[in-house]
Design an enzyme around this catalytic site. Sequence first.
Site, mmCIF file in Angstrom:
data_model
loop_
_atom_site.group_PDB
_atom_site.id
_atom_site.type_symbol
_atom_site.label_atom_id
_atom_site.label_comp_id
_atom_site.label_asym_id
_atom_site.label_seq_id
_atom_site.Cartn_x
_atom_site.Cartn_y
_atom_site.Cartn_z
ATOM 1 N N HIS A 103 -10.992 -6.649 -27.464
ATOM 2 C CA HIS A 103 -11.425 -5.626 -28.423
ATOM 3 C C HIS A 103 -11.860 -6.277 -29.733
ATOM 4 C CE1 HIS A 103 -7.279 -6.443 -29.632
ATOM 5 N NE2 HIS A 103 -7.547 -5.884 -30.798
ATOM 6 N N ASP A 105 -11.432 -5.107 -33.727
ATOM 7 C CA ASP A 105 -10.505 -4.201 -34.393
ATOM 8 C C ASP A 105 -11.188 -2.931 -34.918
ATOM 9 O OD1 ASP A 105 -8.226 -5.746 -34.007
ATOM 10 O OD2 ASP A 105 -8.513 -6.887 -35.859
ATOM 11 N N HIS A 259 -11.258 -10.213 -29.491
ATOM 12 C CA HIS A 259 -10.073 -11.037 -29.260
ATOM 13 C C HIS A 259 -9.129 -10.359 -28.278
ATOM 14 C CE1 HIS A 259 -9.077 -8.491 -32.750
ATOM 15 N NE2 HIS A 259 -7.822 -8.559 -32.345
ATOM 16 N N ARG A 274 -0.655 -8.435 -39.836
ATOM 17 C CA ARG A 274 -2.105 -8.478 -40.013
ATOM 18 C C ARG A 274 -2.534 -7.640 -41.204
ATOM 19 N NH1 ARG A 274 -5.333 -5.522 -35.482
ATOM 20 N NH2 ARG A 274 -5.382 -3.832 -36.999
#
Length: 303
Positions: A103, A105, A259, A274
Amino acid sequence: MSDTRQHQALDILPVGGRIGAEVTNVFLTPELEDSVIQAIETALYEHKVLFFRNQHHLNDASQEGFAARLGRPVPHPTVPVRDGSSYLLELDSSRGGRANAWHTDVTFVPAYPKASILRAVVSPEAGGDTVWANTAAAYESLPEPLKHLADSLRAVHTNAYDYAATRSNVREEDVARHRNVFASTVYETEHPVVRVHPVTGERHLLLGQFVKGFAGLSSSDSRRLFEILQDHVTRLENTVRWRWQAGDVAIWDNRATQHYAVNDYGDRHRVMRRVTLDGDVPVGVDGRPSRALAPAAAALAAE
């Protein structure tokens, strides 16, 4: 000839042939000089993802402070931030934080994040790597007929996808968390399948697990076409894999990559934190921007 290249203030060691580089002489702090921040940004656009080892000095506040030097931090649209932080998203394996699907983000909103800064807090002794793919290299590797087709396509992205269908051995509590938290507000956005990067001008395939289908195509045709294009993104030649250690930080250009967090570490503990940076609305080869479809996404785009 040394493999290490100087990038203004940075010592850079490429990790993969098409994507990824380790920066070996920088400690990330909110107080970094402007020239170093600019060098990091320049290297990021070239290598798509940068790795920094031994950043043990960072805590939640300084990670957020450093991220703010690269752009405007934004919280996740649906997942609550970590207690005591403003923007930090915690991915804890003991609470379902396993993003083991390809995906980019938050592509289910129009102006999805331009970059992400991920810090390893707890890493298993073995397993738990993350893999990134270069979506510009994927586009360039397409045969010309597929390039022309991709240039003309638009795809609908949503956070209300079938979570269990994309994973094996899914726990009921993880499915419930996806439904009740991640998809608590449903977003849908129509993006160009090929977006033009606003800084580099490169063309990137904008796909990943949030794709619901292609505009004007049936679900069965969309599924088959998606697999063809997505397979070009995830070819091993276009990827780089990172073996995490606690204290590592990765920064990636979210407009230029996909990623995948490899879920191969069983019940061993893995905690990542994150921060994402506010992005821009993609524009396709034809100059048409993305557009929100779901009412909640439309409201977000209007802010």
